[in-house]
Design an enzyme around this catalytic site. Structure first.
Site, PDB file in Angstrom:
ATOM      1  N   ALA A  22     107.678  45.483  55.201  1.00 20.31           N
ATOM      2  CA  ALA A  22     108.047  44.514  55.655  1.00 20.31           C
ATOM      3  C   ALA A  22     108.971  44.363  55.181  1.00 20.31           C
ATOM      4  CB  ALA A  22     106.725  43.202  54.878  1.00 20.31           C
ATOM      5  N   ARG A  72     113.287  50.489  33.934  1.00 22.85           N
ATOM      6  CA  ARG A  72     113.334  49.529  32.508  1.00 22.85           C
ATOM      7  C   ARG A  72     115.081  49.700  32.311  1.00 22.85           C
ATOM      8  NH1 ARG A  72     108.461  46.289  32.425  1.00 22.85           N
ATOM      9  NH2 ARG A  72     106.790  48.195  32.037  1.00 22.85           N
ATOM     10  N   CYS A  73     116.185  48.961  32.171  1.00 26.37           N
ATOM     11  CA  CYS A  73     117.812  48.548  32.557  1.00 26.37           C
ATOM     12  C   CYS A  73     118.381  47.375  32.003  1.00 26.37           C
ATOM     13  CB  CYS A  73     118.349  48.874  33.829  1.00 26.37           C
ATOM     14  SG  CYS A  73     120.334  48.502  34.142  1.00 26.37           S
ATOM     15  N   GLY A 102     107.963  41.850  38.364  1.00 24.85           N
ATOM     16  CA  GLY A 102     107.844  40.588  37.394  1.00 24.85           C
ATOM     17  C   GLY A 102     108.269  39.692  36.226  1.00 24.85           C
ATOM     18  N   ASP A 103     108.171  38.883  35.691  1.00 22.39           N
ATOM     19  CA  ASP A 103     109.081  37.722  34.660  1.00 22.39           C
ATOM     20  C   ASP A 103     110.346  38.265  34.762  1.00 22.39           C
ATOM     21  OD1 ASP A 103     107.684  38.849  32.864  1.00 22.39           O
ATOM     22  OD2 ASP A 103     107.634  36.993  31.749  1.00 22.39           O
ATOM     23  N   ILE A 126     100.676  44.312  37.628  1.00 19.46           N
ATOM     24  CA  ILE A 126      99.843  44.032  37.911  1.00 19.46           C
ATOM     25  C   ILE A 126      99.048  43.471  37.009  1.00 19.46           C
ATOM     26  CG2 ILE A 126      99.044  47.016  38.944  1.00 19.46           C
ATOM     27  CD1 ILE A 126      98.809  47.442  35.547  1.00 19.46           C
ATOM     28  N   ASP A 127      99.995  42.634  36.380  1.00 21.98           N
ATOM     29  CA  ASP A 127      99.089  42.006  34.811  1.00 21.98           C
ATOM     30  C   ASP A 127      99.116  40.728  35.630  1.00 21.98           C
ATOM     31  OD1 ASP A 127     100.284  44.289  33.129  1.00 21.98           O
ATOM     32  OD2 ASP A 127     101.822  42.891  32.314  1.00 21.98           O
ATOM     33  N   ASP A 129     100.602  37.816  36.091  1.00 23.34           N
ATOM     34  CA  ASP A 129     100.632  37.212  34.333  1.00 23.34           C
ATOM     35  C   ASP A 129     101.802  35.705  34.752  1.00 23.34           C
ATOM     36  OD1 ASP A 129     102.213  38.572  34.789  1.00 23.34           O
ATOM     37  OD2 ASP A 129     103.486  39.163  33.018  1.00 23.34           O
ATOM     38  N   MET A 169      95.000  47.433  31.492  1.00 22.62           N
ATOM     39  CA  MET A 169      96.435  46.953  30.739  1.00 22.62           C
ATOM     40  C   MET A 169      96.661  45.336  30.083  1.00 22.62           C
ATOM     41  SD  MET A 169      99.077  49.537  32.365  1.00 22.62           S
ATOM     42  CE  MET A 169      99.771  50.888  31.612  1.00 22.62           C
ATOM     43  N   ARG A 171      99.842  43.142  29.793  1.00 22.10           N
ATOM     44  CA  ARG A 171     100.198  43.116  28.005  1.00 22.10           C
ATOM     45  C   ARG A 171     100.483  41.794  27.483  1.00 22.10           C
ATOM     46  NH1 ARG A 171     106.861  44.504  29.578  1.00 22.10           N
ATOM     47  NH2 ARG A 171     106.805  43.220  31.166  1.00 22.10           N
ATOM     48  N   GLU A 187      79.381  43.765  29.173  1.00 23.05           N
ATOM     49  CA  GLU A 187      78.263  42.968  28.072  1.00 23.05           C
ATOM     50  C   GLU A 187      78.997  42.582  27.778  1.00 23.05           C
ATOM     51  OE1 GLU A 187      77.834  46.377  29.064  1.00 23.05           O
ATOM     52  OE2 GLU A 187      76.059  45.791  30.330  1.00 23.05           O
ATOM     53  N   ARG A 262      97.468  51.905  37.358  1.00 23.55           N
ATOM     54  CA  ARG A 262      98.818  51.915  38.295  1.00 23.55           C
ATOM     55  C   ARG A 262      99.045  53.179  39.415  1.00 23.55           C
ATOM     56  NH1 ARG A 262     103.025  50.248  33.756  1.00 23.55           N
ATOM     57  NH2 ARG A 262     104.264  52.160  34.616  1.00 23.55           N
TER      58      ARG A 262
HETATM   59  P1  ADP Z   1     108.763  42.635  34.561  1.00 26.76           P
HETATM   60  O1  ADP Z   1     109.868  42.863  35.755  1.00 26.76           O
HETATM   61  O2  ADP Z   1     107.378  43.612  35.450  1.00 26.76           O
HETATM   62  O3  ADP Z   1     108.600  41.652  33.902  1.00 26.76           O
HETATM   63  P2  ADP Z   1     110.661  43.969  32.955  1.00 26.76           P
HETATM   64  O4  ADP Z   1     109.912  42.464  31.787  1.00 26.76           O
HETATM   65  O5  ADP Z   1     110.769  45.410  31.942  1.00 26.76           O
HETATM   66  O6  ADP Z   1     109.597  43.561  33.283  1.00 26.76           O
HETATM   67  O7  ADP Z   1     112.175  43.755  33.382  1.00 26.76           O
HETATM   68  C1  ADP Z   1     112.370  44.833  34.449  1.00 26.76           C
HETATM   69  C2  ADP Z   1     113.613  44.459  34.156  1.00 26.76           C
HETATM   70  O8  ADP Z   1     114.353  43.362  34.708  1.00 26.76           O
HETATM   71  C3  ADP Z   1     114.626  45.018  32.947  1.00 26.76           C
HETATM   72  O9  ADP Z   1     114.607  45.949  32.569  1.00 26.76           O
HETATM   73  C4  ADP Z   1     115.758  44.582  32.900  1.00 26.76           C
HETATM   74  O10 ADP Z   1     116.466  45.660  33.632  1.00 26.76           O
HETATM   75  C5  ADP Z   1     115.340  43.207  34.046  1.00 26.76           C
HETATM   76  N1  ADP Z   1     115.397  42.135  33.496  1.00 26.76           N
HETATM   77  C6  ADP Z   1     114.600  41.653  32.471  1.00 26.76           C
HETATM   78  N2  ADP Z   1     115.140  40.635  31.439  1.00 26.76           N
HETATM   79  C7  ADP Z   1     116.593  40.218  31.731  1.00 26.76           C
HETATM   80  C8  ADP Z   1     116.976  39.200  31.412  1.00 26.76           C
HETATM   81  N3  ADP Z   1     116.701  38.498  30.073  1.00 26.76           N
HETATM   82  N4  ADP Z   1     118.231  39.545  31.720  1.00 26.76           N
HETATM   83  C9  ADP Z   1     118.798  39.690  32.978  1.00 26.76           C
HETATM   84  N5  ADP Z   1     117.179  40.754  33.564  1.00 26.76           N
HETATM   85  C10 ADP Z   1     116.674  41.295  32.833  1.00 26.76           C
HETATM   86  O1  F6P Z   2     103.517  44.967  33.023  1.00 30.94           O
HETATM   87  C1  F6P Z   2     103.005  46.314  33.457  1.00 30.94           C
HETATM   88  C2  F6P Z   2     102.577  47.118  32.544  1.00 30.94           C
HETATM   89  O2  F6P Z   2     101.843  48.201  33.443  1.00 30.94           O
HETATM   90  C3  F6P Z   2     101.540  46.528  31.472  1.00 30.94           C
HETATM   91  O3  F6P Z   2     100.493  46.289  32.006  1.00 30.94           O
HETATM   92  C4  F6P Z   2     102.091  47.278  30.121  1.00 30.94           C
HETATM   93  O4  F6P Z   2     101.524  46.878  29.087  1.00 30.94           O
HETATM   94  C5  F6P Z   2     103.209  48.123  30.858  1.00 30.94           C
HETATM   95  O5  F6P Z   2     104.344  47.862  32.397  1.00 30.94           O
HETATM   96  C6  F6P Z   2     103.434  49.785  30.306  1.00 30.94           C
HETATM   97  O6  F6P Z   2     104.503  49.703  30.560  1.00 30.94           O
HETATM   98  P1  F6P Z   2     105.091  51.349  30.572  1.00 30.94           P
HETATM   99  O7  F6P Z   2     105.270  51.467  31.909  1.00 30.94           O
HETATM  100  O8  F6P Z   2     106.744  51.130  30.017  1.00 30.94           O
HETATM  101  O9  F6P Z   2     104.373  52.349  29.595  1.00 30.94           O
END
Ligand code: ADP
Ligand code: F6P
Length: 330
Positions: A22, A72-73, A102-103, A126-127, A129, A169, A171, A187, A262
Site C-alpha cells: 500500500a 537487526r542492525c 516494532g519499538d 507479532i508481539d 507489545d 512467542m 518477548r 486449560e 511468523r
Molecule cells: P523491533 O523493531 O521489532 O522492536 P529490535 O528491537 O530488534 O526490533 O529493533 C530493530 C532494529 O531497530 C535494531 O536492530 C536497530 O537497527 C534499530 N534500533 C533499535 N533500537 C534502536 C535505538 N535505540 N536507536 C537506533 N536504532 C535502534
Molecule cells: O519481536 C518479535 C519476536 O518474534 C519475538 O516474539 C521473539 O522473541 C523474537 O522476535 C525472536 O527473534 P529472532 O527471530 O531474532 O529469533
C-alpha cells in the site's frame, strides 16, 4: 516531497508486505518516487535500495515474511551508523521514510528524524507489545497459527492421554499466549505479566486428571521466568520439569512453536490493517508530517506523535485473563 523510502526492520511479521504494497502503490499514485530499502537499517549502512514500480509489489499482499528483507542492525544504534544511514538517504534524495517494525525500529526512525528526515512508523511485530495501538501487524496471524497448531496437537495428545505445554512467542508481552489460549480453549496459560506459580498450575492439572481430563493444554509465553530473564525455547521444558516434579504420574510433553508463528500467509485482518496503515503513512508524508506512528483504535486507523505513543505503558487485559481461567473450570 518527491521521493520516499520504505523499510521493514526487526522481527518480520505477517502484514508487513501488505503495508509495503500500500505504501508503494499509494506513493506512486501520488506521483512520488519510491525506494525499497533492503534488510532494514542494514540496507542504509550498505546502501542497498531499489527503485520500486507498481509491479514490484504484485502478488505480495498475502505473503508472510517481508519482500524487502529485515535485519537487526546494531550499527544503527550508534551516531556513526545513524550518520551513515542519513548519508544514504540523502544520496538517494529520500526526504520521507516509512519504517515498518516494532519499538526498536521506531527508535531508529526517531534518530533519523533528528537529522531532518521525515519519518512515519507502522507497527509491525507479532508481539502486540505497543500500548498506543490496539493491534500490531502480524499479531492476528500469529495467534491463528497457534490456535491451528493446538487444534491439531490435541489429536495426538488426546490419543495418548497427554498434557501438552505449548511455548509461544512474545518477548515481554503475553498477548500471543493470552489470545491464543482463549482461541483454542486452553486449560491454563502462563504469561510474563503474571507471576509464574508452578504449585498452582500443578494443583489445577491434578484436579483435571482426577476428573479424567487427560489431554490438557497449557500455553506458556516465552519469558515467564520470575527473575525476568528471557529463556525462549526452554520455557516449555522448564514447565514440564516443574509439573513432573509435582505430579510424577503425569503423561506430559513440551513443544516450542517458535518461528512457525511468523510464517505462512497473513490473515485477512492483517492484510487489511497493513493496507490501511500503508496508505495513511503516505498521506502523512504528503501532508508534511513527521515523527508520527500509525495505529488502530476501535477499528479506525490514526496517526499519533511518535514520542508520545512510545511513552505509553501497555495495560494488561485482566478480564480476558480471568475469562480464560473461568472457561477452563470443570
Ligand atoms: P523491533 O523493531 O521489532 O522492536 P529490535 O528491537 O530488534 O526490533 O529493533 C530493530 C532494529 O531497530 C535494531 O536492530 C536497530 O537497527 C534499530 N534500533 C533499535 N533500537 C534502536 C535505538 N535505540 N536507536 C537506533 N536504532 C535502534
Ligand atoms: O519481536 C518479535 C519476536 O518474534 C519475538 O516474539 C521473539 O522473541 C523474537 O522476535 C525472536 O527473534 P529472532 O527471530 O531474532 O529469533
Amino acid at each position: 516531497m518527491k521521493t520516499i523510502g520504505v523499510l521493514t526492520s526487526g522481527g518480520d511479521s505477517q502484514g508487513m508486505n501488505a503495508a509495503v504494497y500500500a505504501t508503494v502503490r499509494s506513493a506512486i499514485s501520488a506521483g512520488l518516487t519510491v525506494y525499497g530499502i533492503r534488510n532494514g537499517y542494514r540496507g542504509l549502512m550498505e546502501s542497498t535500495a531499489d527503485k520500486l514500480t507498481a509491479s514490484s509489489v504484485d502478488n505480495v499482499v498475502h505473503r508472510g515474511g517481508t519482500v524487502l528483507g529485515t535485519a537487526r542492525c546494531l550499527e544503527m544504534k550508534t551516531p556513526e551508523g545513524q550518520r551513515k544511514a542519513v548519508a544514504t538517504l540523502k544520496k538517494l534524495g529520500i526526504e520521507g521514510l516509512v519504517v515498518i517494525g516494532g519499538d526498536g525500529s521506531f527508535q531508529g526512525a526517531k534518530a533519523l528524524s533528528s537529522y531532518g528526515i521525515n519519518v512515519i512508523g507502522i507497527p509491525g511485530t507479532i508481539d502486540n507489545d505497543l500500548a498506543y495501538t490496539d493491534y500490531t501487524l502480524g499479531f492476528d496471524s500469529a495467534v491463528a497459527v497457534v490456535a491451528d497448531s493446538v487444534k491439531v496437537l490435541r489429536d495426538t495428545m488426546s490419543a495418548n492421554g497427554r498434557t501438552c505445554v505449548v511455548e509461544v512467542m512474545g518477548r515481554d508481552c503475553g498477548d500471543i499466549a493470552l489470545y491464543s489460549a482463549l482461541a483454542c480453549g486452553a486449560e491454563a496459560v502462563c504469561l510474563p505479566e503474571k507471576r509464574y506459580d508452578p504449585d498452582a498450575l500443578a494443583q489445577l492439572l491434578k484436579r483435571n486428571l482426577a476428573a479424567n481430563k487427560q489431554d490438557n493444554v497449557v500455553i506458556v509465553a516465552e519469558g515467564i521466568r520470575s527473575d525476568g530473564t528471557l529463556d525462549k525455547g526452554h520455557e516449555a521444558e522448564k514447565v514440564v520439569r516443574d509439573i513432573t516434579a509435582r505430579i510424577p504420574y503425569i503423561n506430559i510433553r513440551g513443544i516450542v512453536l517458535g518461528h512457525l508463528q511468523r510464517s505462512g500467509d497473513a490473515s485477512v485482518y492483517d492484510r487489511k490493517l497493513g493496507i490501511l496503515m500503508g496508505e495513511l503513512a503516505v498521506k502523512c508524508l504528503l501532508d508534511g508530517k513527521t515523527d508520527r506512528v500509525i495505529g488502530i483504535k476501535n477499528d479506525c486507523v490514526f496517526d499519533e506523535d511518535m514520542t508520545e505513543a512510545l511513552s505509553k505503558k501497555k495495560s494488561f487485559n485482566e478480564s480476558l485473563y480471568c475469562l480464560v481461567g473461568e472457561l477452563a473450570k470443570r
